[in-house]
Design an enzyme around this catalytic site. Structure first.
Site, PDB file in Angstrom:
ATOM      1  N   ASN A 112       0.706  -1.076   0.316  1.00 24.14           N
ATOM      2  CA  ASN A 112      -0.213  -0.420   0.460  1.00 24.14           C
ATOM      3  C   ASN A 112       1.114   0.907  -0.242  1.00 24.14           C
ATOM      4  O   ASN A 112       0.951   2.403  -0.996  1.00 24.14           O
ATOM      5  CB  ASN A 112      -0.992   0.118   1.032  1.00 24.14           C
ATOM      6  N   THR A 157     -16.293  38.340 -30.526  1.00 25.63           N
ATOM      7  CA  THR A 157     -17.521  38.004 -29.191  1.00 25.63           C
ATOM      8  C   THR A 157     -18.405  37.508 -30.364  1.00 25.63           C
ATOM      9  O   THR A 157     -19.161  37.487 -30.911  1.00 25.63           O
ATOM     10  CB  THR A 157     -17.586  38.927 -28.128  1.00 25.63           C
ATOM     11  N   HIS A 158     -19.064  35.860 -28.873  1.00 27.90           N
ATOM     12  CA  HIS A 158     -19.751  35.443 -29.681  1.00 27.90           C
ATOM     13  C   HIS A 158     -19.724  34.640 -31.717  1.00 27.90           C
ATOM     14  O   HIS A 158     -21.511  34.303 -31.596  1.00 27.90           O
ATOM     15  CB  HIS A 158     -21.184  35.816 -29.195  1.00 27.90           C
ATOM     16  N   SER A 279      -8.171  13.181 -48.505  1.00 28.73           N
ATOM     17  CA  SER A 279      -9.427  12.689 -48.284  1.00 28.73           C
ATOM     18  C   SER A 279      -9.106  11.081 -48.583  1.00 28.73           C
ATOM     19  O   SER A 279      -8.712  11.183 -50.216  1.00 28.73           O
ATOM     20  CB  SER A 279     -10.654  13.018 -48.370  1.00 28.73           C
ATOM     21  N   LYS A 285      -8.887  18.055 -50.706  1.00 28.75           N
ATOM     22  CA  LYS A 285      -8.986  17.857 -50.008  1.00 28.75           C
ATOM     23  C   LYS A 285      -8.197  17.867 -48.446  1.00 28.75           C
ATOM     24  O   LYS A 285      -7.124  17.368 -49.238  1.00 28.75           O
ATOM     25  CB  LYS A 285     -10.178  17.239 -48.879  1.00 28.75           C
ATOM     26  N   GLU A 292      -8.179  18.478 -34.446  1.00 29.62           N
ATOM     27  CA  GLU A 292      -8.878  17.616 -34.136  1.00 29.62           C
ATOM     28  C   GLU A 292      -8.865  16.914 -33.449  1.00 29.62           C
ATOM     29  O   GLU A 292      -9.610  16.089 -32.439  1.00 29.62           O
ATOM     30  CB  GLU A 292      -9.713  17.232 -35.587  1.00 29.62           C
ATOM     31  N   LYS A 327      -4.328   4.273 -11.859  1.00 27.32           N
ATOM     32  CA  LYS A 327      -2.958   4.007 -12.279  1.00 27.32           C
ATOM     33  C   LYS A 327      -3.360   3.917 -14.353  1.00 27.32           C
ATOM     34  O   LYS A 327      -2.890   5.026 -14.459  1.00 27.32           O
ATOM     35  CB  LYS A 327      -2.084   2.471 -12.283  1.00 27.32           C
TER      36      LYS A 327
END
Length: 463
Positions: A112, A157-158, A279, A285, A292, A327
């Protein structure tokens, strides 16, 4: 009866094979082997220091443990599921190497307090490595910021165009987030650096050990003052997972921006071939897989934090087998945070190119200078709220007529309010809009240069 058991002859039968697999942690806690060996060496030296074993026996144990270390590094020590955990595996191999003297290593120690010590040694080391990775990423942010002090980018903003800012100012915002991460991990490291060794299973030991001696050998700052707390505390692991979660929050926010910036709709950056993928079906692409994946892995780290919090909330004192679950959460978080920091550093250094022409076009095609028109009037003595409402009407009219504020004639400005003069055109140019925000911490170029120098000085202090 299984002679390889870690427990006593109280048991007459071996574990059911499926239970043995379920119970074992050797498949993942081998990650702790180097730290287990280091902790065991210090424990053996403490046992000799206090006269519990002889110095000759201690040296035999130390030599045997160092041989196991070399065997592991050379790929010759690969304990299997029958070993249950790395601690038992090391003790068994030590006994094979040096005989019965090896059986004395576990004197005055429980698994322990042993595993608690190993985990703290591991995490202390990993935190230092993560802090170094943070500094590396901050260095790249500073490098990019140095090259783009007077490059302008729309501020949002937003997710709506708000006011133009210096690109360097934008990048240095992430520098500051990472600085808090670096400091936070330093605080976690200090609390991690407390030694539980000598707490025993839960109540200490009858042997006259010297806990402070072994703690000093292991470079711990202090020892746990309560043995029950020493073997059951995982606050440090939770704090680490919390700090790691915030690191991932910051990396994920930056990832989201890079993903947006790289889109055709924004077009603020282009991705280099070294840091993007294609792609399987669409040849045109170029995908931002790196940011991501960082964004996706963030939820994984959050999950580990939640798992450990839920695990701990119902545990009575002291040690419970549930704690074996700490762990994998910690190990995976360490690996995820380290690789995420590393790949983000690479991405910023050689994976994206800012399209300055597009950025310049972007800050000249909106109404993000509207606040500066209101500020202009306010500086001429017009109450700000009145100026604010006047400019709102102007923006509404300009939108309906398909014009920008810069397209208005001076006569039109004066029709809005007689306080307008020809200097309004300079006041609403994007460069002047940015330069004028020279309050402390603002995006004005003087302030950005000061922020940049502070960042450079800070990194210099850490080198």
């Amino acid at each position: 009866m299984n002679k390889n058991k870690t427990w006593s002859d109280r048991f007459e039968e071996s574990l059911h094979p499926t239970i043995a697999i379920f119970n074992a942690s050797i498949g993942f806690d081998i990650e702790l082997i180097e730290y287990d060996l280091t902790g065991s060496i210090a424990h053996a030296q403490m046992l000799a220091h206090t006269g519990i074993i002889s110095s000759i026996e201690a040296q035999q144990i130390v030599d045997g443990l160092e041989q196991i270390r070399q065997e592991y590094r050379q790929g010759n020590f690969n304990p299997g599921i029958d070993q249950e955990d790395i601690h038992f595996a090391v003790e068994r191999r030590l006994t094979e190497l040096i005989g019965d003297v090896g059986k004395k290593l576990h004197t005055a120690r429980s698994r322990n307090d042993q595993v608690g010590t190993d985990l703290r040694l591991y995490l202390r080391d990993q935190i230092s490595q993560i802090q170094k990775a943070i500094r590396d990423l901050q260095g790249v942010l500073v490098k990019q910021a140095s090259e783009h002090i007077e490059t302008l980018i729309p501020g949002y903003t937003h997710l709506q165009r708000a006011q133009p800012v210096s690109l360097a100012h934008h990048l240095l915002a992430y520098f500051q987030m990472l600085e808090r991460d670096w400091q936070r991990l330093g605080e976690v490291r200090r609390r991690t650096n407390t030694c539980p060794l000598g707490s025993g299973a839960l109540a200490g030991t009858t042997f006259e050990i010297d806990r402070h001696y072994s703690a000093k050998l292991l470079e711990f700052d202090q020892v746990y003052a309560n043995s029950l707390d020493g073997v059951s505390d995982r606050d440090f692991a939770i704090e680490f997972l919390n700090g790691s979660s915030l690191i991932m929050v910051h990396l994920s926010r930056l990832s989201e921006e890079i993903i947006l910036w790289a889109s055709h709709e924004f077009g603020f950056v282009s991705l280099t071939d070294r840091c993007a993928t294609g792609s399987s079906i669409m040849p045109q692409k170029k995908n931002p897989d790196v940011p991501e994946l960082i964004r996706g892995k963030t939820g994984r780290v959050f999950g580990h934090l939640q798992a450990l919090l839920v695990m701990m909330k119902g545990l009575p004192l002291a040690y419970n087998k549930d704690l074996q679950e700490d762990k994998e959460a910690v190990f995976d978080t360490v690996k995820t945070v380290k690789i995420s920091l590393e790949v983000m550093t690479i991405l910023l250094e050689e994976g994206i190119e800012f399209k300055t022409n597009r950025l310049n076009q972007a800050v000249n095609e909106d109404f993000s200078n509207a606040t500066d028109v209101a500020d202009y009037l306010a500086q001429k003595g017009v109450p700000f709220r009145q100026a604010y409402n006047l400019v709102g009407k102007v923006v509404k009219h300009s939108l309906s007529s398909g014009k920008l504020l810069k397209d208005l004639t001076l006569e039109q400005w004066k029709e809005i309010h007689p306080a307008f003069e020809s200097d309004i055109y300079n006041a609403i140019t994007p460069r002047q809009v940015v330069a004028a925000r020279n309050s402390y911490g603002g995006t004005g170029f003087e302030q950005v240069r000061a922020q940049l120098q502070d960042a450079i000085d800070l990194l210099g202090q850490s080198s």
